[in-house]
Design a protein around this motif. Structure first.
Motif, mmCIF file in Angstrom:
data_model
loop_
_atom_site.group_PDB
_atom_site.id
_atom_site.type_symbol
_atom_site.label_atom_id
_atom_site.label_comp_id
_atom_site.label_asym_id
_atom_site.label_seq_id
_atom_site.Cartn_x
_atom_site.Cartn_y
_atom_site.Cartn_z
ATOM 1 N N GLU A 296 0.800 -1.215 0.000
ATOM 2 C CA GLU A 296 0.000 0.000 0.000
ATOM 3 C C GLU A 296 0.836 1.270 0.000
ATOM 4 O OE1 GLU A 296 -3.028 -0.147 -0.509
ATOM 5 O OE2 GLU A 296 -3.656 -2.163 0.048
ATOM 6 N N GLY A 297 2.137 1.135 0.236
ATOM 7 C CA GLY A 297 3.000 2.311 0.269
ATOM 8 C C GLY A 297 3.242 2.793 1.687
ATOM 9 N N ILE A 298 4.283 3.572 1.842
ATOM 10 C CA ILE A 298 4.731 3.967 3.164
ATOM 11 C C ILE A 298 4.383 5.409 3.518
ATOM 12 C CG2 ILE A 298 6.981 4.819 2.380
ATOM 13 C CD1 ILE A 298 6.239 2.778 5.566
ATOM 14 N N ASP A 299 4.010 6.211 2.525
ATOM 15 C CA ASP A 299 3.919 7.655 2.723
ATOM 16 C C ASP A 299 3.003 8.073 3.865
ATOM 17 O OD1 ASP A 299 5.666 7.995 0.629
ATOM 18 O OD2 ASP A 299 4.084 8.152 -0.856
ATOM 19 N N VAL A 300 1.755 7.647 3.811
ATOM 20 C CA VAL A 300 0.791 8.069 4.826
ATOM 21 C C VAL A 300 1.123 7.440 6.171
ATOM 22 C CG1 VAL A 300 -1.618 7.991 5.525
ATOM 23 C CG2 VAL A 300 -1.036 8.476 3.149
ATOM 24 N N VAL A 301 1.528 6.166 6.159
ATOM 25 C CA VAL A 301 1.860 5.476 7.407
ATOM 26 C C VAL A 301 3.042 6.156 8.091
ATOM 27 C CG1 VAL A 301 2.454 3.274 8.470
ATOM 28 C CG2 VAL A 301 1.034 3.313 6.425
ATOM 29 N N ALA A 302 4.058 6.483 7.311
ATOM 30 C CA ALA A 302 5.228 7.155 7.877
ATOM 31 C C ALA A 302 4.856 8.523 8.426
ATOM 32 C CB ALA A 302 6.319 7.279 6.820
ATOM 33 N N GLU A 303 4.032 9.246 7.688
ATOM 34 C CA GLU A 303 3.616 10.571 8.136
ATOM 35 C C GLU A 303 2.876 10.499 9.463
ATOM 36 O OE1 GLU A 303 3.352 14.697 7.888
ATOM 37 O OE2 GLU A 303 4.435 13.297 6.601
ATOM 38 N N LEU A 304 2.122 9.441 9.642
ATOM 39 C CA LEU A 304 1.337 9.280 10.863
ATOM 40 C C LEU A 304 2.158 8.762 12.040
ATOM 41 C CD1 LEU A 304 -1.980 7.720 9.496
ATOM 42 C CD2 LEU A 304 -1.767 9.899 10.705
ATOM 43 N N TRP A 305 3.001 7.761 11.797
ATOM 44 C CA TRP A 305 3.584 7.007 12.902
ATOM 45 C C TRP A 305 5.074 7.180 13.143
ATOM 46 C CZ3 TRP A 305 1.083 1.531 11.768
ATOM 47 C CH2 TRP A 305 -0.300 1.628 11.973
ATOM 48 N N SER A 306 5.843 7.534 12.128
ATOM 49 C CA SER A 306 7.301 7.447 12.252
ATOM 50 C C SER A 306 7.889 8.404 13.288
ATOM 51 C CB SER A 306 7.972 7.675 10.899
ATOM 52 O OG SER A 306 7.721 8.988 10.420
ATOM 53 N N ARG A 307 7.207 9.505 13.588
ATOM 54 C CA ARG A 307 7.728 10.449 14.576
ATOM 55 C C ARG A 307 7.135 10.234 15.964
ATOM 56 N NH1 ARG A 307 7.357 13.926 9.958
ATOM 57 N NH2 ARG A 307 5.246 14.541 10.530
ATOM 58 N N SER A 308 6.344 9.181 16.123
ATOM 59 C CA SER A 308 5.719 8.906 17.421
ATOM 60 C C SER A 308 6.748 8.359 18.412
ATOM 61 C CB SER A 308 4.582 7.894 17.261
ATOM 62 O OG SER A 308 3.575 8.396 16.412
ATOM 63 N N GLU A 309 6.560 8.684 19.667
ATOM 64 C CA GLU A 309 7.466 8.211 20.706
ATOM 65 C C GLU A 309 7.382 6.691 20.853
ATOM 66 O OE1 GLU A 309 9.687 9.976 22.298
ATOM 67 O OE2 GLU A 309 9.077 11.810 21.261
ATOM 68 N N ALA A 310 8.482 6.110 21.313
ATOM 69 C CA ALA A 310 8.553 4.650 21.452
ATOM 70 C C ALA A 310 7.573 4.110 22.489
ATOM 71 C CB ALA A 310 9.975 4.232 21.817
ATOM 72 N N ASP A 311 7.163 4.952 23.446
ATOM 73 C CA ASP A 311 6.258 4.484 24.489
ATOM 74 C C ASP A 311 4.799 4.772 24.131
ATOM 75 O OD1 ASP A 311 6.320 7.211 24.731
ATOM 76 O OD2 ASP A 311 6.758 7.243 26.887
ATOM 77 N N SER A 312 4.511 4.853 22.828
ATOM 78 C CA SER A 312 3.140 5.043 22.367
ATOM 79 C C SER A 312 2.760 3.900 21.437
ATOM 80 C CB SER A 312 3.010 6.376 21.614
ATOM 81 O OG SER A 312 3.712 6.332 20.375
ATOM 82 N N LEU A 313 1.464 3.668 21.259
ATOM 83 C CA LEU A 313 1.001 2.600 20.377
ATOM 84 C C LEU A 313 1.446 2.820 18.933
ATOM 85 C CD1 LEU A 313 -0.554 -0.014 19.984
ATOM 86 C CD2 LEU A 313 -2.661 1.329 19.774
ATOM 87 N N PRO A 314 1.274 4.014 18.356
ATOM 88 C CA PRO A 314 1.751 4.203 16.980
ATOM 89 C C PRO A 314 3.260 4.049 16.857
ATOM 90 C CG PRO A 314 1.054 6.301 17.922
ATOM 91 C CD PRO A 314 0.572 5.224 18.843
ATOM 92 N N GLY A 315 4.001 4.479 17.873
ATOM 93 C CA GLY A 315 5.456 4.336 17.839
ATOM 94 C C GLY A 315 5.876 2.878 17.854
ATOM 95 N N ILE A 316 5.197 2.070 18.663
ATOM 96 C CA ILE A 316 5.513 0.645 18.739
ATOM 97 C C ILE A 316 5.099 -0.068 17.459
ATOM 98 C CG2 ILE A 316 4.721 -1.508 19.820
ATOM 99 C CD1 ILE A 316 6.966 -0.199 21.345
ATOM 100 N N LEU A 317 3.931 0.270 16.913
ATOM 101 C CA LEU A 317 3.507 -0.363 15.663
ATOM 102 C C LEU A 317 4.478 -0.024 14.531
ATOM 103 C CD1 LEU A 317 -0.389 0.011 15.661
ATOM 104 C CD2 LEU A 317 0.936 -2.099 15.832
ATOM 105 N N TRP A 318 4.933 1.219 14.496
ATOM 106 C CA TRP A 318 5.901 1.615 13.468
ATOM 107 C C TRP A 318 7.166 0.763 13.578
ATOM 108 C CZ3 TRP A 318 6.332 3.704 8.998
ATOM 109 C CH2 TRP A 318 7.575 4.168 8.542
#
Length: 242
Positions: free
Chosen positions: A85-107
């Motif tokens: 599906e591509g990385i663009d939107v997922v990266a924009e959403l999750w890649s800058r999230s902290e490691a102690d957050s759900l999006p950060g861990i999923l990333w």
């Protein structure tokens, strides 16, 4: 692919987990599992606070949707989200999230799977070095002491799919132990190369190996990411990973 590939710095510091630079297609793809409204907002540009809120909402929604689905195709689509599906939107959403957050861990889980698939031959060798005998780590991760490349690929899929269909904390603990073993394997390999260089220098041969430092750096980064997964598992069990 040889173990030398791990001297390329393919793993960034633990704060950024694994390299997130265009792991998927370069086309501006839109992951089908993300809400249309989320994609539309991102396309139009939003402030950092809104992106943070969207990252948490999308991560929780994705996890909840798969947990309540009995369709194996849904699991497979989520598993291969970055691949197809591509990385663009997922990266924009999750890649800058902290490691102690759900999006950060999923990333980190998604990028770990991609990294494992891309380096499966090298990782199979590093596992044998980091885990020369079957131990508790072998049982936790689900790999024997002499895995081949296909075993690494299957384990990568198993860890990520387990996060969505099984106990999320257990999946994070498996990811943690896996990173610890590969970090140990890299450290052992770097130590071996370093000793060889010293021996050759004693004979008057200039054999400085710049790859040793890169391997040690990658090992440290993997150890940091392992701690992120371990802490994430603890937070999840306490209902504090959001």
């Amino acid at each position: 692919m040889s173990i030398d590939s791990f001297a390329s710095g393919s793993v960034h510091s633990s704060s950024h987990s694994f390299s997130s630079a265009r792991l998927g297609s370069n086309r501006p793809a839109r992951p089908a599992q993300l809400d249309q409204a989320v994609a539309d907002h991102l396309a139009g540009g939003v402030d950092p606070q809104q992106i943070s809120e969207l990252s948490h909402t999308s991560a929780a929604s994705l996890l909840d949707r798969v947990h309540h689905s009995e369709d194996p195709q849904v699991v497979q689509r989520v598993l291969s989200l970055i691949d197809h599906e591509g990385i663009d939107v997922v990266a924009e959403l999750w890649s800058r999230s902290e490691a102690d957050s759900l999006p950060g861990i999923l990333w980190r889980l998604y990028t770990l799977r991609t990294w494992m698939h891309r380096n499966r031959e090298s990782i199979s060798l590093l596992w044998r070095s980091g885990e020369p005998f079957d131990t508790a780590a072998s049982a936790i991760v689900g790999i024997d002491q002499a895995p081949v490349a296909s075993d690494i690929a299957k384990t990568a899929d198993s860890i990520l799919s387990g996060a969505f269909t099984g106990d999320f904390a257990v999946a994070l603990e498996r990811a943690c132990v896996f990173c610890e073993v590969i970090a140990s394997g890299l450290s052992r390999e770097a130590d071996r190369r370093g000793k060889e260089s010293i021996s050759q220098e004693a004979l008057g041969v200039d054999s400085g190996d710049p790859k040793v430092a890169s391997m040690l750096k990658t090992s440290r980064n993997l150890s940091g990411t392992a701690k992120d997964f371990k802490h994430g598992a603890s937070l999840w069990r306490r209902g504090k990973l959001e």
